[in-house]
Design an enzyme around this catalytic site. Structure first.
Site, mmCIF file in Angstrom:
data_model
loop_
_atom_site.group_PDB
_atom_site.id
_atom_site.type_symbol
_atom_site.label_atom_id
_atom_site.label_comp_id
_atom_site.label_asym_id
_atom_site.label_seq_id
_atom_site.Cartn_x
_atom_site.Cartn_y
_atom_site.Cartn_z
ATOM 1 N N ASN A 8 -19.385 -12.676 120.117
ATOM 2 C CA ASN A 8 -18.541 -12.072 119.090
ATOM 3 C C ASN A 8 -17.591 -11.072 119.773
ATOM 4 O O ASN A 8 -18.041 -10.114 120.404
ATOM 5 C CB ASN A 8 -19.445 -11.361 118.068
ATOM 6 C CG ASN A 8 -18.654 -10.719 116.954
ATOM 7 O OD1 ASN A 8 -17.621 -10.120 117.194
ATOM 8 N ND2 ASN A 8 -19.152 -10.828 115.743
ATOM 9 N N HIS A 11 -15.096 -6.524 118.804
ATOM 10 C CA HIS A 11 -14.919 -5.151 119.280
ATOM 11 C C HIS A 11 -13.926 -5.024 120.428
ATOM 12 O O HIS A 11 -13.540 -3.916 120.799
ATOM 13 C CB HIS A 11 -16.278 -4.519 119.588
ATOM 14 C CG HIS A 11 -17.059 -4.378 118.317
ATOM 15 N ND1 HIS A 11 -16.586 -3.637 117.261
ATOM 16 C CD2 HIS A 11 -18.218 -4.937 117.894
ATOM 17 C CE1 HIS A 11 -17.439 -3.731 116.249
ATOM 18 N NE2 HIS A 11 -18.431 -4.518 116.609
ATOM 19 N N HIS A 44 -14.895 -12.106 113.168
ATOM 20 C CA HIS A 44 -15.065 -11.746 111.752
ATOM 21 C C HIS A 44 -13.734 -11.211 111.251
ATOM 22 O O HIS A 44 -13.294 -10.147 111.661
ATOM 23 C CB HIS A 44 -16.163 -10.678 111.640
ATOM 24 C CG HIS A 44 -16.490 -10.284 110.236
ATOM 25 N ND1 HIS A 44 -17.502 -9.406 109.943
ATOM 26 C CD2 HIS A 44 -15.953 -10.644 109.047
ATOM 27 C CE1 HIS A 44 -17.577 -9.245 108.625
ATOM 28 N NE2 HIS A 44 -16.635 -9.972 108.062
ATOM 29 N N ARG A 46 -12.108 -9.419 108.693
ATOM 30 C CA ARG A 46 -12.493 -8.560 107.570
ATOM 31 C C ARG A 46 -11.327 -8.352 106.613
ATOM 32 O O ARG A 46 -10.172 -8.436 107.006
ATOM 33 C CB ARG A 46 -12.947 -7.197 108.090
ATOM 34 C CG ARG A 46 -14.376 -7.197 108.559
ATOM 35 C CD ARG A 46 -14.808 -5.789 108.930
ATOM 36 N NE ARG A 46 -16.225 -5.753 109.192
ATOM 37 C CZ ARG A 46 -17.148 -5.431 108.295
ATOM 38 N NH1 ARG A 46 -16.795 -5.092 107.076
ATOM 39 N NH2 ARG A 46 -18.420 -5.443 108.610
ATOM 40 N N ARG A 50 -9.846 -4.645 110.170
ATOM 41 C CA ARG A 50 -10.046 -3.502 111.067
ATOM 42 C C ARG A 50 -10.262 -3.916 112.525
ATOM 43 O O ARG A 50 -10.103 -3.135 113.422
ATOM 44 C CB ARG A 50 -11.201 -2.643 110.579
ATOM 45 C CG ARG A 50 -12.570 -3.157 110.918
ATOM 46 C CD ARG A 50 -13.575 -2.076 110.664
ATOM 47 N NE ARG A 50 -13.918 -2.005 109.273
ATOM 48 C CZ ARG A 50 -15.184 -1.982 108.837
ATOM 49 N NH1 ARG A 50 -16.167 -1.990 109.693
ATOM 50 N NH2 ARG A 50 -15.458 -1.941 107.568
ATOM 51 N N GLU A 71 -16.591 -15.697 110.871
ATOM 52 C CA GLU A 71 -17.401 -14.989 109.863
ATOM 53 C C GLU A 71 -16.466 -14.520 108.769
ATOM 54 O O GLU A 71 -15.408 -13.946 109.065
ATOM 55 C CB GLU A 71 -18.059 -13.758 110.486
ATOM 56 C CG GLU A 71 -19.201 -14.081 111.390
ATOM 57 C CD GLU A 71 -19.787 -12.791 111.970
ATOM 58 O OE1 GLU A 71 -19.457 -11.699 111.505
ATOM 59 O OE2 GLU A 71 -20.572 -12.913 112.900
ATOM 60 N N THR A 102 -21.948 -5.217 109.334
ATOM 61 C CA THR A 102 -22.554 -5.958 108.232
ATOM 62 C C THR A 102 -23.989 -5.475 108.021
ATOM 63 O O THR A 102 -24.848 -5.668 108.881
ATOM 64 C CB THR A 102 -22.530 -7.474 108.551
ATOM 65 O OG1 THR A 102 -21.251 -7.794 109.073
ATOM 66 C CG2 THR A 102 -22.791 -8.294 107.306
ATOM 67 N N GLU A 152 -28.051 -18.018 109.492
ATOM 68 C CA GLU A 152 -28.110 -17.044 110.573
ATOM 69 C C GLU A 152 -29.007 -15.916 110.094
ATOM 70 O O GLU A 152 -28.705 -15.248 109.100
ATOM 71 C CB GLU A 152 -26.716 -16.524 110.933
ATOM 72 C CG GLU A 152 -26.814 -15.493 112.056
ATOM 73 C CD GLU A 152 -25.536 -15.331 112.857
ATOM 74 O OE1 GLU A 152 -24.792 -16.305 113.026
ATOM 75 O OE2 GLU A 152 -25.304 -14.212 113.318
ATOM 76 N N HIS A 195 -27.209 -9.950 115.174
ATOM 77 C CA HIS A 195 -26.954 -8.586 114.736
ATOM 78 C C HIS A 195 -27.800 -7.588 115.516
ATOM 79 O O HIS A 195 -29.021 -7.598 115.430
ATOM 80 C CB HIS A 195 -27.177 -8.353 113.237
ATOM 81 C CG HIS A 195 -26.308 -7.228 112.745
ATOM 82 N ND1 HIS A 195 -26.630 -5.928 112.956
ATOM 83 C CD2 HIS A 195 -25.100 -7.248 112.136
ATOM 84 C CE1 HIS A 195 -25.656 -5.178 112.468
ATOM 85 N NE2 HIS A 195 -24.712 -5.949 111.963
#
Ligand code: PXP
Length: 241
Positions: A8, A11, A44, A46, A50, A71, A102, A152, A195
């Protein structure tokens, strides 16, 4: 069964956005992760954009060879984006505007008809659909009934317990994850987990044979500062298999 790792890269975009610059580029991160052995890339999109933005998704879709796992929250805007960009996988996640990350799995007792319809529309485009759920048997069962291809399992509680050295809680949440993975597998679902995973929590959870894929983000981006992305991904690949 060889276990897969999905990286992922949200970030990387968070760092870019913090300075309002155009670097570090999430596409560059996705291509680097691919070259270091990632099996897929997760992003993801969003509602508040962000981290990843619409154009990141378009560019990553254009240049990446390994599968993209998008996602998204189950709403009309995201559904339209998914149907248009056609990622290989979609993972439906709950989304609250003010959360840092999340916070929990989907509530599958609410809006069942609505969710079933979204899943059907996405699957019609030959996109595999995964649901991000808490490790509860009822949620696994509901995912199956709603037509998902994969689940998941949310590993947040387990990872917190491992990080905070709460041995009893780590053991009980591990058992829950194991039972749900077995139950999902028996229903014919592909079982993923993600996660909050670190080297330590991933080493423990990799012992669950019915989990076929791990999706990991924050720790990989963090550890890449010290070890580099190549070493971080290679270390995870060793751990999971
Ligand atoms: N899987 C899902 C469904 C997520 O929502 C997230 C966080 O965006 C992750 C995996 C990755 O979590 P982390 O960044 O804590 O590794």
């Amino acid at each position: 069964m060889k276990k897969r790792i999905g990286i992922n890269i949200d970030h990387v975009a968070t760092i870019r956005n913090a300075r309002g610059e155009n670097y570090p580029d999430p596409l560059r991160a996705a291509l680097a992760a691919q070259s270091f052995g990632a099996d897929s890339i997760t992003i993801h999109l969003r509602e508040d954009r962000r981290h990843i933005r619409d154009n990141d998704l378009v560019r990553i879709k254009r240049y990446l060879k390994i599968p993209i796992n998008l996602e998204m929250a189950p709403n009309k805007e995201m559904l339209n984006i998914a149907l248009k960009t056609k990622p290989n996988f979609v993972c439906i996640v709950p989304e609250k505007r003010k959360e840092i990350t999340t916070e929990g799995g989907l509530n599958l007792n609410k809006n069942r008809k609505y969710l079933k319809n979204i899943i059907k529309k996405i699957k019609k485009k030959r996109i595999r659909v995964s649901l991000f759920i808490e490790p509860q048997i009822s949620a696994v069962e509901n995912s199956f009934l709603l037509g998902a291809d994969c689940i998941e399992l949310h590993t947040g509680s387990f990872c917190n317990a491992v990080n905070n050295k709460k041995k009893g809680l780590a053991k009980s949440t591990f058992e829950k994850l194991k039972k749900c993975a077995q139950y999902g597998k028996n229903l014919g679902l592909d079982v993923h987990a993600g996660h909050g995973l670190t080297f330590k929590s991933t080493a423990i959870i990799s012992k669950i044979k019915n989990i076929s894929e791990f999706n990991i983000g924050h720790f990989i981006v963090s550890e890449s500062i010290f070890l580099g992305m190549k070493n971080t991904i290679r270390k995870f690949k060793k751990i999971i298999n």
